[in-house]
Design an enzyme around this catalytic site. Structure first.
Site, PDB file in Angstrom:
ATOM      1  N   CYS A 122       7.891 -38.994   7.981  1.00 53.34           N
ATOM      2  CA  CYS A 122       7.924 -40.378   8.463  1.00 53.34           C
ATOM      3  C   CYS A 122       8.770 -41.214   7.508  1.00 53.34           C
ATOM      4  O   CYS A 122       8.542 -41.203   6.287  1.00 53.34           O
ATOM      5  CB  CYS A 122       6.500 -40.930   8.511  1.00 53.34           C
ATOM      6  N   ASP A 175       5.271 -35.530   9.895  1.00 49.82           N
ATOM      7  CA  ASP A 175       5.107 -35.649  11.343  1.00 49.82           C
ATOM      8  C   ASP A 175       5.277 -34.266  11.952  1.00 49.82           C
ATOM      9  O   ASP A 175       5.963 -33.411  11.383  1.00 49.82           O
ATOM     10  CB  ASP A 175       6.165 -36.593  11.933  1.00 49.82           C
TER      11      ASP A 175
END
Ligand code: CA
Ligand code: CA
Ligand code: CA
Ligand code: CA
Ligand code: CA
Ligand code: CA
Ligand code: CA
Ligand code: CA
Ligand code: CA
Ligand code: CA
Ligand code: CA
Ligand code: CA
Ligand code: CA
Ligand code: CA
Ligand code: CA
Ligand code: CA
Lengths: 154, 154, 154, 154, 154, 154, 154, 154, 154, 154
Positions: free
Chosen positions: D52, D59
């Site tokens: 991220c 992520d």
């Protein structure tokens, strides 16, 4: 296999409809054709409806019956008509479900019986009721009913 | 079947809403209509929300309650309003779930009780909490809740 | 419900990221808010990745942790960061999964713990690893994790 | 069938790992062995992770690529290594997904391409991104990807 | 990839909670980082609750948003807070769902938008509402949302 | 975690293919890296094929192996090559499945082992074979394999 | 219905096995018994295996064929033997799948044909290949094959 | 959002039950609160029962209604009571399903309407009936109802 | 593995059809090739049909057989032909299912046997029958059959 | 609703069984009770069996019929008896399925008709046959049958 155990039946193959009330409904029984074995019979009835005692509005349930026959089998058409006789009957969910189980036990005298009602949601929350006469006898096979738990949306 | 066991209720069929806090919420009980049988009642509530004590943001859960009634049944509308009373309540997941179970046990005095909260993921990791008062009594049938474990994507 | 049990935490509500290695990662604990009940807490983490010790290529797993708290709960954000600390860690599947379970047991001192890794296939054959500290204590409810077995195609 | 179209490849059958960044990753191509037919090739990658850009935390996504080859096929091992090169890359979901699609289009010069990223939830809300180069050419068969929409719990 | 498009945001990475009403909630937008492609962004929100205008009781819904960005993307945290701002808002299902869609259209000026609310059952009958701004533009890929239709029990 | 337990292996990271017969196939073992815990390792192989001893035509099966390691783990690549060595082997379903289980037991000396073959239908009727060395040791967790029973059509 | 269209067949009801190579395999055809209607015939073969041209290791696929017969039907046993003849054949996934489709088209001269290979994952990423001869003729019904997209774990 | 459109209703919030016949049942309508958009409203009713005109025995159906409102919405409680009014009504499946659709069209004057009845099996064969007023208007989104086709057993 | 145990069979590899009645059908047995292990063999037959003794109309069932071989295995083709011999046989569901189980026990002399019939619904209510010879021997693995309970519609 | 359209029927409510051959079976028709609307009627028959013309052995299929009535509806009991009349009929899969469709078209004169047979696997490969009379008329709703494609095992 002995066809004759069905010879005395009043409702099988007849066109009469369901009784108007559970009290009037007559469950019929036939001789257990395999008395030397303990086995389980399961009936699944997704077409059950009764009335709410408070509001008078229809309730619906999916019912599943498991039992180990003693001397008799319940005849399936009379069972269907018995379930239909609740159509205009007012019943709370817990009481109705256990009451059906208790009546079947009393009339059938099965070696063991399990009965469940999976009711449709009211107020967003469904009720399921699970009744049995006690632990299943040793050595008899009773698969889970595995009716899905209510899921809501998404 | 005795309708009268519902005669004293304050909330059933009334239009009052939920209490503002769990402490104020009143669970109502009715007499167990089938006291001669041990059976399980399951309530499934996929519509539960509370607030995170750290961030104040909403949390959501799917709840399932199983219990064997003692002398009383919990009345379903009061149960729904009790769950709704957590809407503005701040609660950690483990504490909240077990706390609901413990309160139900204390008030209902059931023969046995199981309660689970299946919380929505935070930080990519959901928490499920599984509480019960001990082993289910011999001979009572308690199907698995079978709420799916969190799956992520794909 | 006591918010204060979270007062000493270093990572909750902070913006620091994961440690660079599992060895450096610090799991934080809070006091069990419901010490009078034995209950199970389940964390499901479908977002786990480590490195293959032979090839250095990424591996992926879906992890599920079940435990019965003793005096403490593991704080969920520190657990997430602990899992993230394996991102550059080289680990064989069996060793890694059991090793995480053993470390959690040693640090948390739970009454009981179960931990599973469901690894993505390599060479067409996935490995699942199932660890627990022994039989679950009598009377505690531990639902199956029910993560689907690998299916292949079709 | 012509094995020789694979003869020039640098990565297939070699033990080198992924590049450190997407920019360094090299996608390799082989001659389309069936240039007289328009057909669709689908690659499904449930093992994708990036970082991220705001928090630096990992992520995860499940990716599906569909394309109609022009003069070349993308070699599958180089595609895998390309996806792995995002492991330490910081990317917003929409930008990352469409960016991968656009790069594949630019390099591969396919007759048509569709690319989707099904990201794991953040803040309880997952993002899916669906990109394609335009309507699929007439007469080519493109089945739905049918990756399940996020469900939450229950 | 340009991180700077997020530089002006007021809510991302901040700890402020949701607005008290939808009217007060502020949706924030960032520049579309891939303006040369038409693509679809899907947000799935299974954690939505509002209040019934007639009874004041909570309602729940599973929401899915699909849109094709124009010049801006909606920032996902501000979208989450916007959905949370309905927590004390009274809304009919049809009006609420279409109203959210219309507001998003007005503010975002997307090239196209689709929005659905899958509401939990009331009176045994759930309502789903399906809104879009018109036919999707030619050549853009819009997979079905495929949220399961309500099933009841059994 | 000790990489060295893999140091003696002949097949891991090598390019040699499978042996021509099961008799020639060599299963390799590595030291159990977690000898202080009893845990289960599951390998799922949906890519198994052998030949029918009567007709010589190919048979297919989906195999699942569960075992509790003793002093060694079976190395997964050698297991894959062992399964591949049945490609030209003629085998009846019951004999083949149990024979694989028995050989693994004899060579691995696991604390416990379970092995199943889920064969594709012949004559409309598939055979599944379920073998294990006896009851699983107390306190070890062995989830169900839950491979779906054959369904036919509809 | 005319049994005689099967009278000339060499393989149906015979005990000969598959050819050793696809080149040697002979597909047999019978007269279309319903030439006045355009209809689709689907064959589903989940039991396909070939060899990787690079490593020589086995590959597996789930195949689905749809076609609209012209003057002939392909006889199903010869189709099965044709698929079996790939057992020792080395083939890249894209080439092999489209090649089978092209050969069937050339030999059968169907009005239309669709053929898909759903290959098992290699390197964690499976390939699906979707081939057809063009848009299906107007007015003919071709249901989706709906083979699930690869899911990974969890 | 305008609460007042519900002001004239006779049944919402009242305790009256369903009419005794469909002919007596009164559907109530409220002003479309979002007349500037074309959107679809779906009601799912899994709790429908009527009587067989030949045998008098109960029939059951799962109903799904989709419509695009014109100037009015149908009020959901009156719709529920309308469906309940079939409880003692004798109806053939095809006639009943299409008849409900036609009546709704006539009374509601929707821009478009789709109505389906998924009836429980009789004689082992269920009937589904699919009615709509014509092609859906351009640009309006109508997801599939996706109620599963009857499966039988296994 | 010993092919010779199949040497005496009359039906395997022959073209004779099923016997006309169950009484005439001959089940054939081969020597248990793995007599040193207790294992379970499962046959799944979704293609069973018999006749109703009351109406003469066809009945259908999905059958699943599990057994632990003693000295012999039942040969699968003779089992298939035995099941086919019920095609013109009149049988009540409970009697027929248990009767098949009892005959298999008597002829095979297995160490243990389980047999289930999952019959298609009549009168809206299907019957399942679950028979076994007693508790499975200690230490043998018998997975659940997990055939879905009847669901009805919706 | 007009009961009288059923007045002339020979088979409904009678106890006669199925004809011995399809040629002898008589399909009965009733007047379309809703001639002003174009709607689809679906019959699902999972209980179909015929004989293989080559081996004489039983075949099984799951059948689904969709049609838009013209002036008549097919009466469901006569349809059931027609399907039953194939019990001793020898038929190839493609020919049989399309032949049933063509006969129904010829006799019923529907506005449109679709008929599918989903046959059980033979030789590991099932055949599905999809027939329709042409494109469905504009504006009529025909949901997909969505019978699952054959999956094999695993
Ligand atoms: Ca069980
Ligand atoms: Ca949900
Ligand atoms: Ca259980
Ligand atoms: Ca996954
Ligand atoms: Ca369990
Ligand atoms: Ca498979
Ligand atoms: Ca499509
Ligand atoms: Ca409700
Ligand atoms: Ca679509
Ligand atoms: Ca249902
Ligand atoms: Ca079936
Ligand atoms: Ca792989
Ligand atoms: Ca379609
Ligand atoms: Ca659609
Ligand atoms: Ca029926
Ligand atoms: Ca079990």
């Amino acid at each position: 296999m002995a066809n004759s155990i069905y010879g005395e039946l009043e409702q099988l193959g007849k066109t009469g409809g369901a009784a108007q009330t559970p009290e009037e409904a007559i469950l019929e029984y036939v001789k257990n054709p395999r008395p030397d074995s303990d086995y389980v019979v399961r009936f699944t009835c997704p077409e059950f409806t009764s009335l709410c005692p408070v509001t008078g509005q229809p309730d619906f349930a999916h019912l599943v019956l498991d039992y180990i026959p003693g001397e008799t089998l319940v005849e399936s058409k009379s069972l269907k008509l018995f379930f239909q006789s609740f159509r205009n009957h007012q019943a709370f969910h817990e009481d109705c479900t256990v009451g059906i189980g208790e009546r079947l036990v009393k009339e059938m005298a099965p070696k063991w019986l399990r009965f469940a009602g999976y009711w449709y949601p009211r107020g967003g929350i469904p009720i399921d009721v699970f009744y049995q006469t006690g632990a299943a006898p040793e050595g008899v096979w009773v698969p889970e009913q595995a009716v899905p738990t209510y899921r809501g949306r998404g």
